[in-house]
Design a protein around this motif. Structure first.
Motif, mmCIF file in Angstrom:
data_model
loop_
_atom_site.group_PDB
_atom_site.id
_atom_site.type_symbol
_atom_site.label_atom_id
_atom_site.label_comp_id
_atom_site.label_asym_id
_atom_site.label_seq_id
_atom_site.Cartn_x
_atom_site.Cartn_y
_atom_site.Cartn_z
ATOM 1 N N MET A 1 0.651 -1.210 -0.097
ATOM 2 C CA MET A 1 0.049 -0.134 -0.029
ATOM 3 C C MET A 1 0.822 1.356 -0.004
ATOM 4 S SD MET A 1 -2.576 1.489 2.800
ATOM 5 C CE MET A 1 -3.593 0.342 3.192
ATOM 6 N N GLU A 2 0.499 2.319 -0.929
ATOM 7 C CA GLU A 2 1.283 3.510 -0.967
ATOM 8 C C GLU A 2 0.430 4.387 0.039
ATOM 9 O OE1 GLU A 2 3.258 4.216 -4.838
ATOM 10 O OE2 GLU A 2 1.236 3.520 -5.298
ATOM 11 N N LYS A 3 1.260 5.263 0.766
ATOM 12 C CA LYS A 3 0.988 6.275 1.511
ATOM 13 C C LYS A 3 1.164 7.747 0.965
ATOM 14 C CE LYS A 3 0.809 6.283 5.882
ATOM 15 N NZ LYS A 3 1.250 6.230 7.511
ATOM 16 N N PHE A 4 0.241 8.649 0.827
ATOM 17 C CA PHE A 4 0.296 10.068 0.364
ATOM 18 C C PHE A 4 0.238 11.028 1.447
ATOM 19 C CE2 PHE A 4 -0.452 7.578 -3.286
ATOM 20 C CZ PHE A 4 0.278 7.962 -4.158
ATOM 21 N N SER A 29 -6.850 9.097 -4.492
ATOM 22 C CA SER A 29 -7.563 7.704 -4.275
ATOM 23 C C SER A 29 -8.218 7.170 -5.596
ATOM 24 C CB SER A 29 -8.544 8.016 -3.536
ATOM 25 O OG SER A 29 -8.098 8.237 -2.084
ATOM 26 N N TYR A 32 -4.747 5.659 -7.467
ATOM 27 C CA TYR A 32 -4.128 4.846 -6.548
ATOM 28 C C TYR A 32 -5.178 4.185 -5.613
ATOM 29 C CZ TYR A 32 0.149 6.836 -8.451
ATOM 30 O OH TYR A 32 0.812 7.410 -9.203
ATOM 31 N N ASP A 34 -5.704 1.674 -3.643
ATOM 32 C CA ASP A 34 -5.359 0.974 -2.535
ATOM 33 C C ASP A 34 -4.500 1.953 -1.539
ATOM 34 O OD1 ASP A 34 -6.795 -1.310 -2.721
ATOM 35 O OD2 ASP A 34 -5.319 -2.154 -3.937
ATOM 36 N N SER A 35 -4.402 3.023 -1.826
ATOM 37 C CA SER A 35 -3.441 3.912 -0.944
ATOM 38 C C SER A 35 -4.076 4.573 0.004
ATOM 39 C CB SER A 35 -2.856 4.829 -1.872
ATOM 40 O OG SER A 35 -4.127 5.936 -2.268
ATOM 41 N N GLU A 36 -3.414 5.148 0.971
ATOM 42 C CA GLU A 36 -3.789 5.857 2.361
ATOM 43 C C GLU A 36 -3.368 7.164 1.953
ATOM 44 O OE1 GLU A 36 -2.869 6.480 7.015
ATOM 45 O OE2 GLU A 36 -2.007 4.862 5.971
#
Length: 83
Positions: A1-4, A29, A32, A34-36
């Motif tokens: 998971m990627e976080k921004f 979102s 991506y 599945d990102s947070e």
């Protein structure tokens, strides 16, 4: 998971920092899925500062009139909070 992490100031006359955070969060979102995304509204002491403080601390916006050194009336804002 990627976080921004997005820390955004306003775009004068276009969008507040709160609006920019919502837009950036939504677009990231969408791309991506599945990102947070952590979006933090920021202010540099200008017109968006009251909005950012209200988002962080809550409270009610209250308009006050003040005078500058030439006795010109200025409309300013502050926040009433419980505490």
């Amino acid at each position: 998971m990627e976080k921004f992490i997005c820390i955004l100031d306003s775009f004068r006359g276009t969008a507040s920092s709160l609006e920019m955070c919502r837009i950036m969060s939504r677009k990231i979102s969408e791309i991506y899925r599945d990102s947070e995304v952590i979006a933090i509204p920021a202010a540099d002491g200008g017109e968006g500062s009251v909005d950012v403080f209200m988002k962080v601390f809550g409270g009610v916006r209250v308009r006050i009139e003040a005078k500058d050194k030439r006795e010109q009336t200025l409309n300013r804002w502050h926040i009433w909070t419980r505490g």
